[in-house]
Design a protein around this motif. Structure first.
Motif, PDB file in Angstrom:
ATOM      1  N   LEU B 144     -64.570  52.951 117.434  1.00 29.31           N
ATOM      2  CA  LEU B 144     -65.496  53.318 116.362  1.00 29.31           C
ATOM      3  C   LEU B 144     -66.547  52.247 116.106  1.00 29.31           C
ATOM      4  CD1 LEU B 144     -63.026  54.897 113.780  1.00 29.31           C
ATOM      5  CD2 LEU B 144     -64.851  56.082 115.019  1.00 29.31           C
ATOM      6  N   THR B 145     -66.182  50.977 116.358  1.00 28.28           N
ATOM      7  CA  THR B 145     -67.121  49.920 115.987  1.00 28.28           C
ATOM      8  C   THR B 145     -67.872  49.350 117.184  1.00 28.28           C
ATOM      9  OG1 THR B 145     -65.280  48.347 116.054  1.00 28.28           O
ATOM     10  CG2 THR B 145     -65.920  49.185 113.897  1.00 28.28           C
ATOM     11  N   LEU B 146     -67.265  49.346 118.350  1.00 31.95           N
ATOM     12  CA  LEU B 146     -67.892  48.658 119.483  1.00 31.95           C
ATOM     13  C   LEU B 146     -68.267  49.576 120.636  1.00 31.95           C
ATOM     14  CD1 LEU B 146     -65.688  45.431 119.593  1.00 31.95           C
ATOM     15  CD2 LEU B 146     -67.987  45.649 118.688  1.00 31.95           C
ATOM     16  N   SER B 147     -67.939  50.837 120.552  1.00 33.99           N
ATOM     17  CA  SER B 147     -68.359  51.711 121.645  1.00 33.99           C
ATOM     18  C   SER B 147     -69.120  52.896 121.073  1.00 33.99           C
ATOM     19  CB  SER B 147     -67.160  52.170 122.457  1.00 33.99           C
ATOM     20  OG  SER B 147     -66.502  53.230 121.830  1.00 33.99           O
ATOM     21  N   ASP B 148     -69.825  53.609 121.895  1.00 34.61           N
ATOM     22  CA  ASP B 148     -70.638  54.709 121.387  1.00 34.61           C
ATOM     23  C   ASP B 148     -69.981  56.054 121.712  1.00 34.61           C
ATOM     24  OD1 ASP B 148     -71.028  54.988 124.044  1.00 34.61           O
ATOM     25  OD2 ASP B 148     -73.147  55.490 123.856  1.00 34.61           O
ATOM     26  N   ALA B 149     -70.648  57.121 121.308  1.00 36.31           N
ATOM     27  CA  ALA B 149     -70.078  58.462 121.439  1.00 36.31           C
ATOM     28  C   ALA B 149     -69.684  58.790 122.887  1.00 36.31           C
ATOM     29  CB  ALA B 149     -71.086  59.482 120.915  1.00 36.31           C
ATOM     30  N   ALA B 150     -70.567  58.476 123.839  1.00 30.02           N
ATOM     31  CA  ALA B 150     -70.278  58.809 125.241  1.00 30.02           C
ATOM     32  C   ALA B 150     -69.029  58.076 125.727  1.00 30.02           C
ATOM     33  CB  ALA B 150     -71.481  58.464 126.121  1.00 30.02           C
ATOM     34  N   CYS B 151     -68.881  56.828 125.308  1.00 32.49           N
ATOM     35  CA  CYS B 151     -67.688  56.054 125.679  1.00 32.49           C
ATOM     36  C   CYS B 151     -66.431  56.702 125.129  1.00 32.49           C
ATOM     37  CB  CYS B 151     -67.750  54.648 125.095  1.00 32.49           C
ATOM     38  SG  CYS B 151     -68.962  53.638 125.884  1.00 32.49           S
ATOM     39  N   ARG B 152     -66.509  57.147 123.878  1.00 29.37           N
ATOM     40  CA  ARG B 152     -65.328  57.727 123.250  1.00 29.37           C
ATOM     41  C   ARG B 152     -64.922  59.023 123.954  1.00 29.37           C
ATOM     42  NH1 ARG B 152     -67.958  55.875 118.512  1.00 29.37           N
ATOM     43  NH2 ARG B 152     -68.423  57.902 117.609  1.00 29.37           N
ATOM     44  N   VAL B 153     -65.923  59.823 124.319  1.00 27.91           N
ATOM     45  CA  VAL B 153     -65.617  61.077 125.026  1.00 27.91           C
ATOM     46  C   VAL B 153     -65.024  60.752 126.399  1.00 27.91           C
ATOM     47  CG1 VAL B 153     -66.596  63.165 126.029  1.00 27.91           C
ATOM     48  CG2 VAL B 153     -67.338  62.400 123.758  1.00 27.91           C
ATOM     49  N   THR B 220     -66.808  53.671 130.495  1.00 27.34           N
ATOM     50  CA  THR B 220     -66.180  53.309 129.211  1.00 27.34           C
ATOM     51  C   THR B 220     -66.082  51.802 129.055  1.00 27.34           C
ATOM     52  OG1 THR B 220     -63.915  53.274 130.068  1.00 27.34           O
ATOM     53  CG2 THR B 220     -64.717  55.367 129.226  1.00 27.34           C
ATOM     54  N   GLU B 221     -66.008  51.105 130.171  1.00 28.08           N
ATOM     55  CA  GLU B 221     -65.819  49.655 130.069  1.00 28.08           C
ATOM     56  C   GLU B 221     -67.137  48.901 129.884  1.00 28.08           C
ATOM     57  OE1 GLU B 221     -63.531  48.886 133.545  1.00 28.08           O
ATOM     58  OE2 GLU B 221     -61.667  49.589 132.608  1.00 28.08           O
ATOM     59  N   SER B 222     -68.220  49.524 130.310  1.00 29.31           N
ATOM     60  CA  SER B 222     -69.480  48.781 130.316  1.00 29.31           C
ATOM     61  C   SER B 222     -70.287  48.976 129.049  1.00 29.31           C
ATOM     62  CB  SER B 222     -70.324  49.209 131.506  1.00 29.31           C
ATOM     63  OG  SER B 222     -70.742  50.546 131.315  1.00 29.31           O
ATOM     64  N   CYS B 223     -69.857  49.920 128.210  1.00 28.88           N
ATOM     65  CA  CYS B 223     -70.783  50.261 127.137  1.00 28.88           C
ATOM     66  C   CYS B 223     -70.494  49.504 125.861  1.00 28.88           C
ATOM     67  CB  CYS B 223     -70.796  51.748 126.865  1.00 28.88           C
ATOM     68  SG  CYS B 223     -69.202  52.517 126.819  1.00 28.88           S
ATOM     69  N   GLN B 226     -74.657  48.210 120.931  1.00 28.22           N
ATOM     70  CA  GLN B 226     -76.086  47.916 120.907  1.00 28.22           C
ATOM     71  C   GLN B 226     -76.822  48.440 122.137  1.00 28.22           C
ATOM     72  OE1 GLN B 226     -75.761  43.790 119.888  1.00 28.22           O
ATOM     73  NE2 GLN B 226     -75.126  44.569 117.911  1.00 28.22           N
ATOM     74  N   GLU B 227     -76.167  48.318 123.280  1.00 25.63           N
ATOM     75  CA  GLU B 227     -76.867  48.700 124.507  1.00 25.63           C
ATOM     76  C   GLU B 227     -76.567  50.143 124.868  1.00 25.63           C
ATOM     77  OE1 GLU B 227     -75.170  45.924 127.205  1.00 25.63           O
ATOM     78  OE2 GLU B 227     -75.630  44.249 125.888  1.00 25.63           O
ATOM     79  N   ALA B 228     -75.781  50.800 124.023  1.00 31.08           N
ATOM     80  CA  ALA B 228     -75.216  52.080 124.422  1.00 31.08           C
ATOM     81  C   ALA B 228     -76.266  53.106 124.831  1.00 31.08           C
ATOM     82  CB  ALA B 228     -74.358  52.627 123.297  1.00 31.08           C
TER      83      ALA B 228
END
Lengths: 238, 238
Positions: B144-153, B220-223, B226-228
């Motif tokens: 929730l804090t360090l990854s973005d929506a695409a990473c979570r999916v 998932t590991e690279s995102c 901020q850069e998401a």
């Protein structure tokens, strides 16, 4: 300083008999770390847990890109890392970094686990401890998904108020607090200013005085993510 | 159907002797709920925990404004609500709502606790169970804090892949999955389409096939938060 006496300050160790205490702590040792030094990194083997005697430690999540989120701030008298001892071949999901010079006791998971198998009472204490952590994490997830930055800051101030009274010092640097609350530092400062100009709190250097607890509480309870921006600009600027 | 036999499917109950089992379950009873019915609401007294035999349950956080965040989706064979039994006068921090018709066993906390005080082995099992939940929540807060929506999916799809193999059905409605992952439903659909058009997954109605696990993992590991946006439009549209 005596390891056994220090650990007995913590409720987790109170259920142990003197003999069990000896067993649980037989390889325990004092550790000192300087400010900014890491006790362990995210991904390290989780073989120990820690009792913080002096100083302050932050448990941080780090993204591969280097972004940092403070998950917890540990104060003297608290333990951390203990929840991982039940997961086999576990690696710490967080890093632990000293926020100032720290003195800690490092306790071997294996020894502690062995004694836990003999003490039902200690198991129940640990279950209570872990329930509270789970409960706190549920609230954290609530705050991250359903409340906005102003709510999280107001919620933090209310928590300090109920723990430490209406007048307290912010004993954590602003940047760290902002990370703990998943707010940008400049947003954190802006929210503090707004709360102050609306006479909900008074700020004097690091000292915060809660002036209007009921309205601060109303603020945290009324805000939802979707309506947050509008509501807050209304309630904060009213 | 027999309550004792059903509960013995769950590892929490395996450590109990037949007599302890009788004690722990003496007031346990079958409960049936229809789709969308609530088993308990956020704030209700937490006096019971539940074993789900058939159906699907969502644990939801509700904001005062009515926004909903799905914290967990419970599948048959799983228990929920058990972590609250150690906190005195506790109220459920979440609501439990049936996603389809459900059959459950309701177990009294008080009876279960009484037996737990006699069974060290059962305590250790419960400690393991709660450690895993804590670990999962830490990862949730990370997401929730360090990854973005695409990473979570992508992370969710990888978790299904490792649990259920490379081909699986989405057995949770899209809107519910989106809420579980704290993504807007339209964003969820867009991400699924992008992953598909980049040949990372194939989608056929509700059936998902993981085509390129290594690249999904890299994603998932690279995102980072901020850069998401940039990274994803790059990596997803490359």
């Amino acid at each position: 300083m005596d390891i056994l006496n220090s650990l007995q300050e913590h409720f987790l160790f109170r259920a142990f008999t003197p003999q069990q205490m000896q067993q649980a702590c037989k390889d325990a040792r004092w550790v000192s770390v300087a400010r900014n030094q890491y006790l362990f990194s995210q991904g390290d083997d989780a073989s120990y847990f820690y009792f913080l005697k002096e100083g302050q430690v932050k448990l941080v999540l780090l993204s591969p890109g280097g972004d940092e989120k403070i998950l917890e701030i540990i104060n003297p008298g608290e333990i951390f890392g203990e929840a991982m001892m039940f997961i086999q071949d576990c690696h710490y999901p967080v890093a632990a970094q000293a926020m100032r010079g720290c003195r800690l006791i490092q306790i071997d998971n294996a020894n502690f686990l062995r004694v836990l198998h003999q003490s039902n009472e200690a198991c129940i204490s640990l279950l209570q401890d872990m329930s509270v952590r789970l409960y706190d994490f549920v609230h954290e997830i609530y705050a991250l998904t359903l409340s906005d930055a102003a709510c999280r800051v107001a919620g933090y101030l209310l928590a300090q108020n109920s723990k430490r009274g209406a007048v307290f010092e912010l004993d954590v640097p602003k940047v760290a607090l902002a990370s703990r609350l998943s707010v940008k530092p400049e947003t954190f400062s802006r929210i503090i200013k707004q709360l102050s100009s609306n006479d909900l709190i008074a700020v004097n250097n690091k000292q915060i005085t809660i002036l209007d607890e009921p309205n601060l509480r109303t603020l945290t309870e009324s805000c939802t993510r979707q309506e947050a921006c509008q509501q807050h600009s209304l309630s904060l600027n009213a």
